[in-house]
Design a protein around this motif. Structure first.
Motif, PDB file in Angstrom:
ATOM      1  N   PHE A  32       9.335  16.914  17.605  1.00  0.00           N
ATOM      2  CA  PHE A  32       9.086  16.231  16.571  1.00  0.00           C
ATOM      3  C   PHE A  32       7.862  16.283  15.623  1.00  0.00           C
ATOM      4  N   HIS A  33       6.804  16.927  16.192  1.00  0.00           N
ATOM      5  CA  HIS A  33       5.572  17.556  15.362  1.00  0.00           C
ATOM      6  C   HIS A  33       5.950  18.488  14.397  1.00  0.00           C
ATOM      7  N   GLU A  34       6.730  19.467  14.989  1.00  0.00           N
ATOM      8  CA  GLU A  34       7.387  20.662  13.895  1.00  0.00           C
ATOM      9  C   GLU A  34       8.264  20.118  12.971  1.00  0.00           C
ATOM     10  N   ALA A  35       9.119  19.395  13.339  1.00  0.00           N
ATOM     11  CA  ALA A  35       9.946  18.828  12.182  1.00  0.00           C
ATOM     12  C   ALA A  35       9.348  18.068  11.187  1.00  0.00           C
ATOM     13  N   ARG A  85      18.589   4.046   9.642  1.00  0.00           N
ATOM     14  CA  ARG A  85      18.233   2.554   9.588  1.00  0.00           C
ATOM     15  C   ARG A  85      16.828   2.198   9.641  1.00  0.00           C
ATOM     16  N   GLU A  86      15.922   3.096  10.427  1.00  0.00           N
ATOM     17  CA  GLU A  86      14.449   2.774  10.229  1.00  0.00           C
ATOM     18  C   GLU A  86      13.967   3.006   8.983  1.00  0.00           C
ATOM     19  N   PRO A 139       7.364   7.025  14.914  1.00  0.00           N
ATOM     20  CA  PRO A 139       8.425   5.860  15.089  1.00  0.00           C
ATOM     21  C   PRO A 139       8.910   6.189  16.790  1.00  0.00           C
ATOM     22  N   ALA A 140       9.795   5.149  17.194  1.00  0.00           N
ATOM     23  CA  ALA A 140      10.267   5.237  18.424  1.00  0.00           C
ATOM     24  C   ALA A 140      10.956   6.695  18.764  1.00  0.00           C
ATOM     25  N   GLU A 146      15.947  12.149  16.601  1.00  0.00           N
ATOM     26  CA  GLU A 146      16.931  12.595  15.449  1.00  0.00           C
ATOM     27  C   GLU A 146      16.234  13.169  14.704  1.00  0.00           C
ATOM     28  N   LEU A 147      14.805  13.172  14.324  1.00  0.00           N
ATOM     29  CA  LEU A 147      14.322  13.762  13.113  1.00  0.00           C
ATOM     30  C   LEU A 147      14.531  15.363  13.038  1.00  0.00           C
ATOM     31  N   ALA A 148      14.523  15.937  14.274  1.00  0.00           N
ATOM     32  CA  ALA A 148      14.785  17.197  14.488  1.00  0.00           C
ATOM     33  C   ALA A 148      16.382  17.686  14.196  1.00  0.00           C
ATOM     34  N   SER A 149      17.035  16.687  13.886  1.00  0.00           N
ATOM     35  CA  SER A 149      18.474  17.236  13.427  1.00  0.00           C
ATOM     36  C   SER A 149      18.340  17.244  11.691  1.00  0.00           C
TER      37      SER A 149
END
Length: 442
Positions: A32-35, A85-86, A139-140, A146-149
């Motif tokens: 997540f932090h990389e993305a 959605r977020e 976020p959650a 999902e951010l990694a996608s």
């Protein structure tokens, strides 16, 4: 000698089999932090580019942002719905795109491959707020995954929306725009917004035919050719090009034979008179012998007939009724009768508005009539593009998805076109998903 094989323990075929779990937790290419770190700058640039657009270019403050998926996340099960959605983004379209990702999961070497580029719409204030908070965004957990996608975030640039060259002076253009919904109210916002933007530019313009299909709005626009970059700056524009011309109808072999030979038409009627078939082409003369099985019909709004296109229409109808003609063999009884709709009324290529007029005539018939089989042997002189859809394809696909009609579409005759320019590809609308495209090769 014939060998008979014995199947041992065949009773096992009647037992249910429980598949063992496959794979395991998916390992993302980025944490997540990389993305978040690699996308922070990209989102900031995209937001600033969108904020520089004049308010008139963003109807209801709406703008489009591009989200390119990492190639490992193009399966539907990985769609980043919670993330969208977020943030408050609504996906309004997509297209394939070739990229080389920054990295792959499990340390594998990154290679160029095809992925999916999503187009999402939101208010500019929503995109700006996401950008401001993104550097510290937490976020959650599901959304973090999902951010990694997401491989890339960008604002679509005007130059990327312009397709091909444009003539000088006033030109008839095809403007393709994203729509947020299929409602007539939103379609009015899109068209009304474009009108207000063009008026803001002080541009002389005129709208022609319009089609809404597949989440896109296709608009026929008369405007100065040198204004195409300004038109492409409108936030909801997906693509803009000079209106393609209708491809020339080449005469069929039966219409251009050097030594035509007489044939004897069958005396009996159609094998199944209950089949409903429609052909959209150049028309059939009312007095032609094939009218024993063909009903000539003028499509709504069509003008006077043209002799060469009547010949083409007869050839297409004959091919449907009798197949390949062999003068030595008696012609078989046709399988079905056919309604032949004449949709051509002028020299193809002379009227730049012709393309939208013809598809409008075809669509108006399909909207009101229920046919089991349909044939279309004409279309735009435009090779299929991998990253965009044309009005003919979108309109026909939408219409054919609503019923049980089987449509056959000719792929065109440009196979000898320039391969380096991509002109040797099959022609629109042969890329319809809900139709059967027919062609031949040497």
């Amino acid at each position: 000698m014939k060998q008979n094989f014995l199947l041992g323990k065949g009773e096992r075929l009647t037992d249910s089999i429980v598949m063992p779990p496959s794979g395991g937790p998916k390992e993302p290419p980025y944490t997540f932090h990389e993305a978040r770190g690699r996308l922070t700058g990209r989102l900031s640039v995209a937001s600033k580019e969108i904020d520089t657009l004049p308010p008139q270019a963003c109807p209801n403050d709406l703008a489009v942002v591009s989200l390119t998926l990492n190639p490992e996340y193009i399966a539907k099960s990985y769609f980043p719905s919670e993330l969208l959605r977020e943030v408050g983004l609504t996906v309004v379209g997509s297209r394939p795109r070739r990229i080389t990702p920054a990295q792959r999961s499990r340390g594998r070497k990154a290679e160029e491959t095809v992925t999916t580029e999503l187009f999402a719409v939101a208010r500019r204030s929503t995109i700006s707020e996401w950008s401001v908070n993104f550097g510290n965004w937490m976020p959650a957990e599901r959304i973090q995954d999902e951010l990694a996608s997401i491989e890339d975030i960008a604002a679509p640039r005007p130059e990327s929306k312009i397709k091909g060259a444009v003539s000088d002076g006033m030109a008839v253009m095809e403007v393709v725009m994203h729509t947020q919904s299929q409602s007539a109210q939103h379609d009015g916002i899109v068209i009304g917004g474009l009108q207000e933007y063009l008026e803001y530019l002080g541009m002389a313009f005129e709208f022609g035919n319009q089609f809404a299909a597949g989440g896109l709005m296709f608009v026929e626009l008369d405007a100065p050719a040198d204004a195409i970059s300004d038109i492409a700056q409108f936030s909801l524009v997906r693509a803009v090009r000079e209106m393609p011309r209708l491809r020339m109808l080449r005469p069929t072999i039966r219409a251009s034979a050097v030594h035509p030979q007489p044939v004897t038409l069958p005396a009996e009627g159609a094998v199944d008179p209950n089949l409903k078939v429609a052909i959209f082409d150049g028309g059939v003369p009312d007095t032609h012998p094939v009218t024993s099985w063909v009903t000539p019909i003028d499509a709504p709004g069509v003008g006077a007939p043209v002799g060469d296109y009547l010949k083409h229409g007869v050839g297409v109808s004959s091919a449907f009724l009798f197949g390949h003609l062999n003068p030595k063999d008696p012609l078989p009884a046709p399988f079905a009768n056919v309604d032949h709709y004449r949709v051509l009324d002028d020299e193809p290529g002379l009227d730049p508005h012709e393309l939208y007029e013809v598809i409008s005539r075809i669509d108006s018939v399909l909207a009101k009539s229920s046919y089991q089989f349909v044939n279309i042997s004409l279309g735009p002189q435009l090779p299929i593009e991998d990253d965009d859809v044309h009005a003919w394809t979108a309109v026909l696909d939408d219409r054919l998805s609503e019923n049980d009609t089987l449509a056959t579409i000719a792929v065109g005759n440009d196979g000898e076109g320039d391969a380096t320019l991509g002109l040797n590809r099959v022609q629109v609308p042969a890329d319809c998903v809900n139709a059967l495209s027919i062609g031949a090769c040497d």
